[in-house]
Design an enzyme around this catalytic site. Structure first.
Site, PDB file in Angstrom:
ATOM      1  N   ALA A   1      86.857 -11.146  34.901  1.00 46.79           N
ATOM      2  CA  ALA A   1      86.236 -11.533  33.636  1.00 46.79           C
ATOM      3  C   ALA A   1      86.292 -13.046  33.445  1.00 46.79           C
ATOM      4  O   ALA A   1      85.272 -13.688  33.186  1.00 46.79           O
ATOM      5  CB  ALA A   1      86.925 -10.810  32.479  1.00 46.79           C
TER       6      ALA A   1
ATOM      7  N   HIS B   1      98.191   6.223  36.807  1.00 47.53           N
ATOM      8  CA  HIS B   1      97.381   6.578  37.979  1.00 47.53           C
ATOM      9  C   HIS B   1      98.104   7.627  38.812  1.00 47.53           C
ATOM     10  O   HIS B   1      99.281   7.482  39.116  1.00 47.53           O
ATOM     11  CB  HIS B   1      97.133   5.314  38.819  1.00 47.53           C
ATOM     12  CG  HIS B   1      96.031   5.464  39.804  1.00 47.53           C
ATOM     13  ND1 HIS B   1      96.128   6.289  40.890  1.00 47.53           N
ATOM     14  CD2 HIS B   1      94.794   4.903  39.862  1.00 47.53           C
ATOM     15  CE1 HIS B   1      94.993   6.229  41.570  1.00 47.53           C
ATOM     16  NE2 HIS B   1      94.171   5.393  40.972  1.00 47.53           N
TER      17      HIS B   1
ATOM     18  N   ARG C   1      91.835  10.729  36.178  1.00 47.81           N
ATOM     19  CA  ARG C   1      93.205  10.309  36.449  1.00 47.81           C
ATOM     20  C   ARG C   1      94.232  10.876  35.481  1.00 47.81           C
ATOM     21  O   ARG C   1      95.301  11.308  35.892  1.00 47.81           O
ATOM     22  CB  ARG C   1      93.269   8.780  36.403  1.00 47.81           C
ATOM     23  CG  ARG C   1      92.514   8.162  37.538  1.00 47.81           C
ATOM     24  CD  ARG C   1      92.393   6.672  37.398  1.00 47.81           C
ATOM     25  NE  ARG C   1      91.719   6.133  38.587  1.00 47.81           N
ATOM     26  CZ  ARG C   1      91.406   4.855  38.743  1.00 47.81           C
ATOM     27  NH1 ARG C   1      91.679   3.997  37.792  1.00 47.81           N
ATOM     28  NH2 ARG C   1      90.810   4.446  39.831  1.00 47.81           N
TER      29      ARG C   1
END
Lengths: 226, 252, 648
Positions: C45, C267, C338
């Site tokens: 970003a 995760h 996930r």
């Protein structure tokens, strides 16, 4: 001028001069082999390469090449030492991939130059130089005589062999390295060049060594029979 | 099952680029061999802090072998010795034996001055990248991604070149302090792709010029760089850079 | 007090972004040069925003804590990046990507933002290819795609297992191009410690030069933070060691609202914890779930023997294995999102079926795939991952099943932003993982890269102009203004306070303890009692921090311990924020699972009637006071909110 002021340019000078010197060695080696078979034949070549303008010009060119190769070797080595910085590693370990020769090219080169000076003294000084200064000598074009005279001395034989071994190491790396620097290499050609280079250097050095050893043997045998 | 080992660590302390620097020694006992090398140094630092001493400073970040931050010269090899090639953070203590002496040094190269201990300044790499390691494209200018067809072999090879993590191990290992493997990997990535061809000549010249200016050495093809590269970049890239550079100069 | 106005443009969802761009204010080229923008962070970003704004002509100052912008943690993303290109002709579209993302986020994302994200996703791929990003290709020279969890189309673009690296290097190269052009000034090894507010607007930052130790002031017309998530609050996570939430917390302390902090993604496929000296967890790519089958033993006694090291996974016969994901979710099987996969693993381990000595691991088994496709093919697909696994664990996944366990990976929550990505402080923007807007309560695989680049390349460079257009008459700020002096003094005082504690404990030892508390009480399965206990423990740990911390060295020069201490102080506040938000949200959604709120089958049970909003927290002037909750109600125009179903 990019050849002198960029790192790759300087390396191009090294590789082009190096390749030219390899070509010269090839010629010199072939010429030497003649001496094994025929002293007259060899002397004919020597005569052709006497104090003629083209031979002198070629010799000067050759000297310039050697000087260029050597001067640039010094320049590169000094620059590289500077780039390495002031502090040295306490512990070093040479990976298996890295050839010993590749890390010692400068030292090998110095041995080669020393050998060359000896060689010039043994031969060129007595032949072309003698002719040029008009010294009274009957052996100026009798290369075969100088060969047998030099290699009758085992000290010279050993020195020449050391010189040739150093040259062999120098060439095994120099050959593929020159082509790599010119960009004529890659994943596939790298291995090919390395193979070709090693074979070529070995053949070349064997040609030189054969003459040295052969004449030394003849001297020994001759001494034995006489 | 993990076993515990004990060994001696000799680590480099240097307070800034001007300081001469020296080794300090620390005995480490009962370290599980499934500890990573950097975790071992964490333990070392924890012990130092508990003794009220200043900890050992070194760069590290992602600890999964991709950011390129870690940069330790361990027992004579950048990133330490592994079979497949790995970064320092992927080195595990099971590579060492009980009673070993482990010497930890910084990358030593004039172009990478030491900031502190084993933390070095590698901003020279950024400067080389800024000199030409890009395609000049403004955001929003791009055409459809599939408008440029790229043969799979070229794309794969470009990917291999682009895998370089810019850790500087190549410079650290090179007796000439040359950055050619780094520069050539970047130049190669773009040279292999049609998008990068447009500026290929300009790029090769600019990046090599910047590399020389920053005081990196001349490549003498010793191959130490590719032997230690954690991402297995090859000197075929260097040959390609030479080719690009020489043909660019000859075309001038 | 700042108020919540999400400033979503008028019109149907599909036309909002077009309408916005058509009517927003722009800055003309001559004026752009007069405007300064500070961007903190050089990840996907930050770097893409800095490059884009630099190209436009703004004067950009870009900061990062690493030695080079290329080292930001975006580099570690493995799997890929989603884009609605429909190159595979499998029926993908902007709407479908939008729908999958909202559904994957368990209906807690802001509809308009997500639609815009899906809309610009295709441009990202074009942009990256033009930059020379070597995406995987087919033999015909076209781009290749793979599929990822939570989607039924193949829309993920990838570059081996290093997509994040390649995208970041692409953004980095554009950034360096601008650095060369002189439009972007780069500040590496600088850490932002505070944001400077003048007359209610963000006008600069205070940053510490990590090499000299100097505290320095920087001014600008707008400040953008792209500093990533707060996963390291848990100490052990897949984040890099340097990842921190300090920039975001600095903004929060200055009045920016913090949204949905409890949405933390765990995760499912990470290498299990091996000991208490461990510093970080290593992720094994989600793509492994394409061919690997996840299982635990059916019989408790087998699990016990595994835990005692008496037998190995391969000793357990097929009929005694429980492929619990395939059993519970026949439609998606091992490829469920996930959060679902992680919770299922935890559920099995909690029941005692864990397969390693800690009882906290499940098997990811490739024996069937190797049988079906041959070892060669599996090697080609996952060779580098298997090698990495073997290097770490000393076990070969070709011979014995991999062991995996969930780990903290990504944070969906973050600084609250409106449609323009502006926070509740005027002139302060947040982009990438550090804002909250696009992933709701759970992020789908391969969407983080998409969001980071969408924000940086295609959203912020437009929306920030709408703000800056009003600033063209405002001259450059002097850093001698009293607001800067005040902020600098505050930062220096804060550092001095930390040094003055002179206690006995290292930063890491306290951070590890915080991690334990967070994982135990604010982890995958949360309860009211557990959260309350957690908050108490964090409180006590904060006291310990302020009375027993030891920071060696001085303020001058490199001091890594000081850097870590400052970050830990912020993590402690962050931990409380996460726990408070989790406590207030009496429902289960996405990454936030309250055990009180589950169906009979153990699935997450949302409460749309009471919690269909973004929970935004406002700082109350001191770390000790509990923050105040504000709500941004979610309004869905086109998506029908329903229960997520991955079973059929």
């Amino acid at each position: 001028m990019w050849l002198t002021n960029s790192s790759i340019g300087r390396k191009v000078i090294m590789s082009v001069s190096g390749i030219a010197l390899i070509l010269f060695l090839t010629f010199h080696g072939c010429m030497n082999v003649v001496a094994l078979f025929s002293a007259e034949g060899y002397n004919m070549i020597c005569e052709m390469l006497g104090a003629n303008w083209y031979a002198v010009a070629a010799t000067l060119g050759l000297a310039a090449l050697v000087a260029l190769h050597f001067v640039y070797a010094i320049v590169l080595t000094l620059q590289n030492k500077k780039a390495r910085g002031n502090s040295r590693y306490e512990v070093t370990d040479r990976p298996a991939k890295v050839e010993w020769a590749s890390q010692n090219m400068f030292v090998l080169g110095v041995i080669v130059i020393l050998g060359m000076i000896l060689h010039l003294y043994n031969f060129w000084y007595n032949m072309m130089f003698a002719e040029l200064v008009g010294a009274e000598t009957m052996y100026a074009a009798d290369g075969a005589y100088w060969i047998s005279a030099t290699f009758a001395n085992p000290v010279y034989t050993v020195l020449y062999l050391v010189w040739l071994v150093a040259l062999w190491f120098h060439l095994t790396h120099g050959f593929w390295s020159a082509l790599q620097t010119l960009g004529w290499s890659g994943k596939i050609w790298f291995n090919r060049w390395k193979c070709i280079g090693t074979a070529y250097a070995t053949l070349l050095i064997l040609m030189f060594a054969a003459v040295v050893l052969c004449f030394q043997c003849r001297a020994l045998c001759c001494g034995a029979c006489c | 099952m993990a076993k515990n080992i004990s060994f001696t660590v000799r680590y480099w302390k240097q307070n800034g680029p001007k300081d001469a620097g020296h080794f300090e020694t620390k005995q480490m006992s009962n370290i599980p061999d499934d500890t990573s090398f950097l975790e071992m140094l964490d333990i070392l630092n924890e012990e130092l802090i508990n003794e009220g001493k200043e900890p050992f400073t070194f760069d590290h970040d992602c600890r999964e072998g991709i950011c390129g931050m870690c940069s330790l010269y361990i027992n004579g090899t950048p990133h330490g010795k592994t079979e497949r090639g790995a970064t320092t953070c992927q080195l595990y203590m099971r590579r060492f034996n009980d009673g070993d002496v482990i010497t930890v040094e910084p990358w030593r190269s004039a172009a990478f001055p030491v900031i502190k201990d084993c933390m070095v300044d590698r901003s020279a790499f950024d400067k080389i990248q800024a000199a030409g390691g890009y395609t000049t494209i403004r955001t929003g200018q791009a055409q459809d991604a599939n408008a440029i067809l790229i043969p799979k072999a070229d794309a794969d090879e470009a990917m291999d070149c682009a895998t370089c993590i810019g850790c500087g191990a190549c410079v650290a290992a090179c007796k000439n302090g040359s950055a050619m493997l780094f520069v050539s990997s970047k130049v190669s990535q773009f040279a292999l792709l049609p998008q990068g061809r447009v500026e290929a000549a300009k790029r090769a010249k600019a990046m090599v010029a910047k590399m020389d200016e920053l005081g990196f050495g001349n490549c003498t093809n010793t191959r130490a760089c590719e032997a230690v590269c954690p991402k297995n970049e090859t000197i075929a890239n260097i040959a390609r850079l030479n080719r690009e550079f020489i043909s660019a100069k000859l075309a001038d | 007090m700042a108020t919540l106005n999400s400033r979503i443009p008028e019109g149907p969802v599909a036309e909002k972004w077009t309408n916005y761009k058509a009517h927003q204010k722009l800055v003309n080229p001559k004026n752009k040069r007069k405007l300064d923008v500070i961007i903190v962070g050089t990840g996907l970003a930050g770097a893409s925003a800095a490059a884009s704004l630099g190209e436009m002509g703004f004067k950009v100052k870009n900061f990062c804590i690493q030695d080079s912008p290329r080292r930001a943690h975006s580099i570690a993303a493995q799997g890929g990046i989603n884009a609605a290109k429909n190159y595979q002709n499998d029926g993908d579209s902007v709407y479908r990507l939008f729908y999958d993302t909202v559904k994957g986020g368990d209906y807690r994302a802001r509809e308009a933002n997500v639609y815009r994200l899906a809309e610009v996703s295709a441009n990202i791929i074009d942009q990256c290819v033009a930059q020379g990003v070597p995406f995987a290709r087919e033999y015909g020279g076209m781009l290749a795609n793979r599929s990822f969890g939570g989607a039924q189309v193949s829309r993920t673009f990838y570059a081996k297992g290093q997509t994040g690296q390649q995208l970041l290097l692409g953004a980095y190269s554009s950034l360096m191009c601008q650095v060369n052009a002189g439009t972007v000034e780069l500040y590496t090894r600088y850490e932002m410690l505070d944001v400077v507010i003048i007359d209610g607007r963000a006008r600069g930052i205070i940053a510490r030069n990590l090499v000299t130790g100097n505290i320095e002031r920087f001014s600008a017309h707008a400040v953008v933070i792209g500093t990533g998530g707060y996963g390291n609050t848990y100490f052990l996570s897949t984040n890099a060691m340097g990842c921190n939430c300090s920039a975001a917390i600095a903004c929060y302390r200055k009045g920016a609202f913090f949204a949905n902090p409890s949405y933390v993604q765990i995760h499912p496929t990470c290498i299990p914890v091996h000991g208490d000296k461990q510093s970080k967890l290593t992720l094994m790519s989600e793509s492994l779930r394409n061919d690997g089958r996840i299982w635990v033993p059916k019989k408790l006694e087998d699990a016990k023997r595994l835990q005692n090291g008496e037998i190995q996974g391969k000793d357990i016969p097929e009929e005694d294995r429980d492929y619990y994901l395939e059993r519970r979710y026949p439609a998606f099987g091992n490829l469920v999102p996930r959060d679902v996969a992680s919770r299922a693993a935890k559920e099995r381990c909690d029941k005692g079926y864990g397969v390693n000595n800690t009882g906290l691991a499940v098997f990811l088994d490739f024996s069937q795939a190797i049988e079906d496709f041959g070892r060669k093919e599996i090697e080609a697909r996952y060779g580098n991952l298997f090698d990495m696994y073997e290097e770490i664990t000393d076990e070969s996944p070709y011979e014995t099943p991999m062991q995996i366990f969930p780990a903290v990976h990504y944070t969906m929550g973050g600084i609250w932003v409106d449609y323009e990505l502006m926070t509740t402080i005027k002139g302060l923007f947040a982009i990438g993982e550090c804002n909250f807007s696009d992933h709701g309560a759970n992020r789908l695989g391969a969407s983080a890269l998409m969001q980071g680049l969408a924000d940086g390349y295609f959203v912020l460079p437009y929306t920030i102009q709408n703000y800056l257009a009003d600033q063209i008459t405002v001259p450059r700020f002097s850093t001698d203004l009293p607001e800067f002096a005040e902020a600098e003094t505050a930062v220096k005082d804060r550092i001095d306070r930390l040094f003055a504690i002179k206690g006995k404990r290292s930063v890491d030892s306290i951070h590890k303890e915080l991690g334990h508390i967070m994982w135990e009480h604010v982890g995958m399965g949360r309860t009211k009692a557990g959260l309350e206990e957690g908050i108490k423990l964090i409180d006590a740990l904060r006291k310990e921090f302020y009375t027993n911390l030891f920071v060696p060295g001085t303020t001058e020069g490199v001091n890594v311990e000081l850097e870590k201490a400052l970050r830990l102080e912020d993590f402690l506040l962050m931990g409380q924020l996460i726990a408070n938000d989790a406590l207030h949200r009496e429902e289960s959604c996405g990454g936030h699972f309250r055990e009180e709120h589950q169906t009979e089958e153990g699935e997450a049970k949302r409460d749309d009637e009471n919690f269909f909003y973004v929970g935004c927290w406002e700082y109350q002037g001191t770390d000790d006071k509990k923050p105040v909750l504000h709500k941004e109600p979610l309004e869905y125009e086109i998506i029908k909110v329903q229960t997520r179903n991955y079973k059929s």
